[in-house]
Design a protein around this motif. Structure first.
Motif, mmCIF file in Angstrom:
data_model
loop_
_atom_site.group_PDB
_atom_site.id
_atom_site.type_symbol
_atom_site.label_atom_id
_atom_site.label_comp_id
_atom_site.label_asym_id
_atom_site.label_seq_id
_atom_site.Cartn_x
_atom_site.Cartn_y
_atom_site.Cartn_z
ATOM 1 N N GLY A 155 0.803 -1.214 0.000
ATOM 2 C CA GLY A 155 0.000 0.000 0.000
ATOM 3 C C GLY A 155 0.835 1.262 0.000
ATOM 4 N N GLY A 156 2.028 1.157 -0.582
ATOM 5 C CA GLY A 156 2.901 2.322 -0.638
ATOM 6 C C GLY A 156 3.772 2.515 0.581
ATOM 7 N N ASN A 157 3.617 1.664 1.604
ATOM 8 C CA ASN A 157 4.406 1.766 2.837
ATOM 9 C C ASN A 157 5.390 0.601 2.937
ATOM 10 N N PRO A 158 6.591 0.858 3.460
ATOM 11 C CA PRO A 158 7.562 -0.234 3.610
ATOM 12 C C PRO A 158 7.072 -1.253 4.627
ATOM 13 N N ILE A 159 7.277 -2.536 4.321
ATOM 14 C CA ILE A 159 6.808 -3.576 5.238
ATOM 15 C C ILE A 159 7.870 -3.955 6.265
ATOM 16 N N PHE A 160 9.126 -3.583 6.022
ATOM 17 C CA PHE A 160 10.183 -3.869 6.983
ATOM 18 C C PHE A 160 10.253 -2.750 8.018
ATOM 19 N N GLY B 65 6.170 -17.811 19.144
ATOM 20 C CA GLY B 65 4.747 -17.558 18.971
ATOM 21 C C GLY B 65 4.173 -17.840 17.605
ATOM 22 N N PRO B 66 4.790 -17.354 16.507
ATOM 23 C CA PRO B 66 4.160 -17.569 15.189
ATOM 24 C C PRO B 66 4.341 -19.003 14.688
ATOM 25 N N ASN B 67 3.336 -19.839 14.924
ATOM 26 C CA ASN B 67 3.441 -21.255 14.578
ATOM 27 C C ASN B 67 3.053 -21.562 13.135
ATOM 28 N N LEU C 292 11.598 -9.832 19.182
ATOM 29 C CA LEU C 292 10.844 -9.089 18.178
ATOM 30 C C LEU C 292 9.750 -9.961 17.562
ATOM 31 N N LEU C 293 10.051 -11.230 17.362
ATOM 32 C CA LEU C 293 9.015 -12.149 16.872
ATOM 33 C C LEU C 293 7.876 -12.266 17.884
ATOM 34 N N ARG C 294 8.223 -12.339 19.176
ATOM 35 C CA ARG C 294 7.190 -12.447 20.212
ATOM 36 C C ARG C 294 6.288 -11.222 20.246
ATOM 37 N N SER C 295 6.842 -10.080 19.847
ATOM 38 C CA SER C 295 6.043 -8.852 19.862
ATOM 39 C C SER C 295 5.079 -8.771 18.687
ATOM 40 N N GLY C 296 5.130 -9.766 17.787
ATOM 41 C CA GLY C 296 4.197 -9.817 16.678
ATOM 42 C C GLY C 296 4.754 -9.337 15.355
ATOM 43 N N LEU C 297 6.035 -9.006 15.299
ATOM 44 C CA LEU C 297 6.645 -8.526 14.055
ATOM 45 C C LEU C 297 6.923 -9.700 13.113
ATOM 46 N N ASP C 298 6.864 -9.431 11.810
ATOM 47 C CA ASP C 298 7.152 -10.493 10.853
ATOM 48 C C ASP C 298 8.247 -10.131 9.858
#
Length: 441
Positions: free
Chosen positions: A83-88, A290-292, A141-147
């Motif tokens: 959507g025009g925004n960086p995903i990282f 967290g992200p299984n 960082l993964l636990r905080s929900g970042l991908d």
């Protein structure tokens, strides 16, 4: 990931540094960034190493390390958008003080791995250390929900002393994870995991890395597609840094926290130069964080190595110089401008040898070189250009063991006198006698 992520250096059966730390730090506590830490038999941080904290060269405007950092960030910002925004997202001010759980356990690094030893790391105490790689922040960082994220900062490792090694350097580590619908946008019938693997109960399945092509939990299609993405993205990064015509090759590698794993080398200045390590993140790490229901790739690279190659900087110590002759060469430049460092002046080296007999209970094989290097660096500071092990000797009659090192001194901004060098050299002699119980020859 790569030697820049985790470096395997020889393990010593004896650590002599404990005597040295006793005479250079308070016996019970250590203050770092206004926080008090209890010290113990693992504490081996020297005052010199502490002086490098909070310098943040990766954020310092016009420093070559910062220039390379920004070029890498810009590549990911422009290459990955939604959507025009960086995903990282970028994290470049994380605390360098981490736990052994963060630095090792969360990354599946075995208890007996050489990278855990006191000869490799700067420990605050048995449970805390200065991070040895930026990957230490991956699980939190993964636990905080970042991908999708980049981790950038200073890392600390005990190492040899020469023009390309320094106890502090800077890394960019990254993770990109994807769910099934993201990875298989055009192939909805494909799966991330093998049929016997239950992503809702990942701990019920014992993942293995016996197959060189993939982890046992992942489908071959998911692994191969992630591998293709990973390598395509990283070749794009290398082209953005070194130009579209640079030759490259992939080398199979092993890292505890990824499988399969690779190192990327480029042919630069008539040599193959390793620039990064990467791989598919071990599913156990993702499950524990967290992200299984995702698969992820990760990579790591050293900013100094890239900057030295790009700008022809001959000595890693120059990155820390505030001399205007060095700094001015990188000021007010366009981000992608071609810059070739020009030596401001050439100051002569001074070389002094130091020889000593080891205590009777220590041999030339059990003496830890990194302990000696740290002591030399702490006493001599940044005028120490290089330390070389010159000779090993066992007396044929007494069976005493002796070592001889050459210490090369050079100031980056002025000429050192031999008298100055001799004074520092004498202080080093006194320090090693007190720290290691040796006898100067």
């Amino acid at each position: 990931m790569t030697k820049l992520f985790i470096r395997n250096i020889r393990v010593s059966s004896i650590n002599l540094y404990k005597n040295y730390t006793t005479i250079t730090k308070p016996a019970t506590s250590l203050k770092i960034n206004d926080k008090e830490f209890v010290t113990d038999d693992y504490t081996n941080i020297t005052p010199k190493i502490l002086s490098y904290l909070n310098r943040d060269l990766h954020l310092k405007k016009d420093n070559p390390i910062s220039i390379v950092r920004q070029r890498i960030v810009n590549y990911f910002y422009s290459s990955f958008t939604h959507g025009g925004n960086p995903i990282f997202s970028v994290y470049d001010n994380l605390s360098p003080v981490v736990t052994t759980k963060q630095n090792f356990d969360d990354l599946l690094i075995p208890e007996d791995h050489p990278s855990r030893t006191k000869s490799d790391c700067y420990y605050v105490n048995r449970k805390t250390l200065l991070r040895a790689h930026m990957t230490a922040h991956q699980s939190e960082l993964l636990r905080s929900g970042l991908d999708n994220f980049l981790m950038i900062g200073d890392v600390y490792r005990r190492d040899e002393i020469d023009s390309t090694h320094f106890p502090v350097f800077h890394q960019v580590d990254a993770v990109r994870s994807q769910r099934k619908e993201q990875l298989f946008q055009e192939h909805s019938g494909l799966e991330l995991f093998e049929p016997m693997f239950d992503s809702k109960n990942p701990h019920m399945f014992e993942n293995s890395i016996n197959d060189p092509n993939k982890q046992s939990c992942h489908s071959l299609e998911a692994t191969k597609l992630m591998e293709t993405q990973l390598k395509t993205h990283l070749i794009g990064l290398v082209h953005a840094l070194f130009g579209d015509n640079v030759k490259h090759r992939w080398v199979d590698a092993y890292f505890p926290f990824t499988h399969p794993s690779w190192e990327l080398e480029i042919f630069y200045e008539n040599n193959w130069l390793e620039v990064l390590g990467c791989g598919i993140v071990r599913n156990e790490i993702l499950a524990n964080a967290g992200p299984n229901n995702t698969i992820a790739y990760a990579f790591g690279l050293g900013l100094e190595r890239i900057a030295m190659a790009l700008y022809k900087i001959p000595d890693i110590r120059l990155m820390w110089s505030e001399d205007s002759g060095f700094v001015s060469q990188f000021q007010n430049k366009k981000l992608n401008e071609k810059i070739t460092y020009k030596a401001v002046s050439s100051y002569p080296q001074c070389t002094n040898d130091i020889s000593f007999w080891l205590p009777s209970d220590v041999t030339i094989d059990t003496f830890t070189n990194n302990d000696f290097y740290d002591l030399v660096r702490d006493v001599g500071g940044d005028i120490i250009e290089q330390v070389k092990l010159k000779d090993k000797f066992v007396h044929p009659k007494t069976k005493k063991h002796s070592l001889c090192y050459s210490i090369i001194y050079r100031h980056l901004e002025r000429t050192l006198t031999q008298a100055e060098v001799n004074k520092v050299h004498k202080e080093i002699e006194k320090a090693i006698v007190k720290a290691f119980n040796v006898v100067i020859r």
